[in-house]
Scaffold this active site. Sequence first.
Site, PDB file in Angstrom:
ATOM      1  N   LYS A  14     -17.683  18.328  12.649  1.00 50.01           N
ATOM      2  CA  LYS A  14     -16.923  17.627  11.607  1.00 50.01           C
ATOM      3  C   LYS A  14     -16.534  16.213  12.044  1.00 50.01           C
ATOM      4  O   LYS A  14     -16.697  15.262  11.283  1.00 50.01           O
ATOM      5  CB  LYS A  14     -15.650  18.410  11.239  1.00 50.01           C
ATOM      6  CG  LYS A  14     -15.934  19.758  10.597  1.00 50.01           C
ATOM      7  CD  LYS A  14     -14.655  20.451  10.119  1.00 50.01           C
ATOM      8  CE  LYS A  14     -13.719  20.858  11.232  1.00 50.01           C
ATOM      9  NZ  LYS A  14     -14.178  22.021  12.016  1.00 50.01           N
ATOM     10  N   ARG A  86      -7.247  23.742   5.941  1.00 52.17           N
ATOM     11  CA  ARG A  86      -7.775  24.813   6.765  1.00 52.17           C
ATOM     12  C   ARG A  86      -7.253  26.174   6.335  1.00 52.17           C
ATOM     13  O   ARG A  86      -7.618  27.183   6.933  1.00 52.17           O
ATOM     14  CB  ARG A  86      -7.312  24.577   8.192  1.00 52.17           C
ATOM     15  CG  ARG A  86      -8.413  24.310   9.202  1.00 52.17           C
ATOM     16  CD  ARG A  86      -7.666  23.958  10.473  1.00 52.17           C
ATOM     17  NE  ARG A  86      -8.432  23.991  11.657  1.00 52.17           N
ATOM     18  CZ  ARG A  86      -9.069  22.932  12.167  1.00 52.17           C
ATOM     19  NH1 ARG A  86      -9.110  21.794  11.509  1.00 52.17           N
ATOM     20  NH2 ARG A  86      -9.673  23.031  13.316  1.00 52.17           N
ATOM     21  N   ARG A 120     -19.167  20.755  25.442  1.00 58.96           N
ATOM     22  CA  ARG A 120     -18.512  19.503  25.037  1.00 58.96           C
ATOM     23  C   ARG A 120     -17.643  18.959  26.175  1.00 58.96           C
ATOM     24  O   ARG A 120     -16.917  19.689  26.826  1.00 58.96           O
ATOM     25  CB  ARG A 120     -17.644  19.741  23.802  1.00 58.96           C
ATOM     26  CG  ARG A 120     -16.803  18.516  23.427  1.00 58.96           C
ATOM     27  CD  ARG A 120     -16.405  18.510  21.986  1.00 58.96           C
ATOM     28  NE  ARG A 120     -15.391  19.492  21.667  1.00 58.96           N
ATOM     29  CZ  ARG A 120     -14.904  19.684  20.448  1.00 58.96           C
ATOM     30  NH1 ARG A 120     -15.339  18.953  19.434  1.00 58.96           N
ATOM     31  NH2 ARG A 120     -13.991  20.606  20.223  1.00 58.96           N
TER      32      ARG A 120
HETATM   33  P1  ADP Z   1     -11.831  22.183  15.628  1.00 57.47           P
HETATM   34  O1  ADP Z   1     -12.124  21.911  14.196  1.00 57.47           O
HETATM   35  O2  ADP Z   1     -13.043  22.004  16.487  1.00 57.47           O
HETATM   36  O3  ADP Z   1     -11.120  23.486  15.867  1.00 57.47           O
HETATM   37  P2  ADP Z   1      -9.798  20.106  15.610  1.00 57.47           P
HETATM   38  O4  ADP Z   1      -9.805  18.969  16.546  1.00 57.47           O
HETATM   39  O5  ADP Z   1     -10.052  19.852  14.174  1.00 57.47           O
HETATM   40  O6  ADP Z   1     -10.864  21.113  16.228  1.00 57.47           O
HETATM   41  O7  ADP Z   1      -8.419  20.888  15.718  1.00 57.47           O
HETATM   42  C1  ADP Z   1      -7.856  21.251  16.952  1.00 57.47           C
HETATM   43  C2  ADP Z   1      -6.594  22.078  16.738  1.00 57.47           C
HETATM   44  O8  ADP Z   1      -5.616  21.306  16.014  1.00 57.47           O
HETATM   45  C3  ADP Z   1      -6.767  23.344  15.917  1.00 57.47           C
HETATM   46  O9  ADP Z   1      -7.230  24.422  16.688  1.00 57.47           O
HETATM   47  C4  ADP Z   1      -5.338  23.542  15.385  1.00 57.47           C
HETATM   48  O10 ADP Z   1      -4.496  24.083  16.362  1.00 57.47           O
HETATM   49  C5  ADP Z   1      -4.884  22.134  15.108  1.00 57.47           C
HETATM   50  N1  ADP Z   1      -5.193  21.733  13.717  1.00 57.47           N
HETATM   51  C6  ADP Z   1      -6.061  20.770  13.327  1.00 57.47           C
HETATM   52  N2  ADP Z   1      -6.108  20.681  11.989  1.00 57.47           N
HETATM   53  C7  ADP Z   1      -5.246  21.628  11.516  1.00 57.47           C
HETATM   54  C8  ADP Z   1      -4.843  22.054  10.220  1.00 57.47           C
HETATM   55  N3  ADP Z   1      -5.356  21.510   9.102  1.00 57.47           N
HETATM   56  N4  ADP Z   1      -3.931  23.045  10.124  1.00 57.47           N
HETATM   57  C9  ADP Z   1      -3.413  23.608  11.206  1.00 57.47           C
HETATM   58  N5  ADP Z   1      -3.744  23.265  12.460  1.00 57.47           N
HETATM   59  C10 ADP Z   1      -4.654  22.288  12.620  1.00 57.47           C
END
Ligand code: ADP
Length: 207
Positions: A14, A86, A120
């Site tokens: 993403k 999410r 990664r």
């Molecule tokens: P990935 O999509 O690879 O899991 P991200 O960098 O998008 O990694 O997110 C890392 C962490 O940040 C998630 O595992 C969560 O703990 C938190 N996070 C990110 N976006 C959200 C969201 N929309 N709602 C809740 N927690 C989030």
Amino acid sequence: MRNVALLGPPGAGKGTIAARVAAELHLLHLSTGDVLRDEVARGTELGHLAQGFMERGELVPDHVVLAMVRERVEGREGVLLDGFPRTLAQAEGLAQFLPLHAVVYLAVSKDEVVRRLGNRRVCASCGAVYNLVTQPPKAGGRCDRCGEKLAQRPDDAADVVARRYEVYERDSRPLVEHYAQQGKLITVDGARSPDVVASDVIEALRP
Ligand code: ADP
Ligand code: ZN
């Protein structure tokens, strides 16, 4: 201008795809993961609150993330949301302050995401992202851009990846059906090179 969200499992690509699509279509790229990591790094109140959830591979509570997103995008147009919404509650909250025109689902198998996240490596200093297999740094273990030592993101450890994937299946995957029902879903095969995936997404979104 249109507002778009990118959906897909952890490791679907993403962040990489969003950066390219946003640059090409002149969208404002908002990654909730990046914002949260920045809050943690700066030791803010929000960072302290979020850190434990992130380290365990759990989601940060909906109301916290919703407020964080709302503050940044309410009333704007041409936003590309990366990693948000999410959960169904986040999708419903978002609909109160920002209409989405399209939702791109990057489809990638579990085996592939486990492989990608295990390989990664990131530069804590400039944010560059590498993959030991597909995009290795030129000088072993150091960032091409700034020379800093590369590291694994704490939540890319194998046990945390497994938890993130479970949480994705339980909380986030239902959004695929949710947006399909609204006629907004665009599914793209994410198991290809970033160039090919990005150009597919850009073509699908071009007005
Ligand atoms: P990935 O999509 O690879 O899991 P991200 O960098 O998008 O990694 O997110 C890392 C962490 O940040 C998630 O595992 C969560 O703990 C938190 N996070 C990110 N976006 C959200 C969201 N929309 N709602 C809740 N927690 C989030
Ligand atoms: Zn760097």
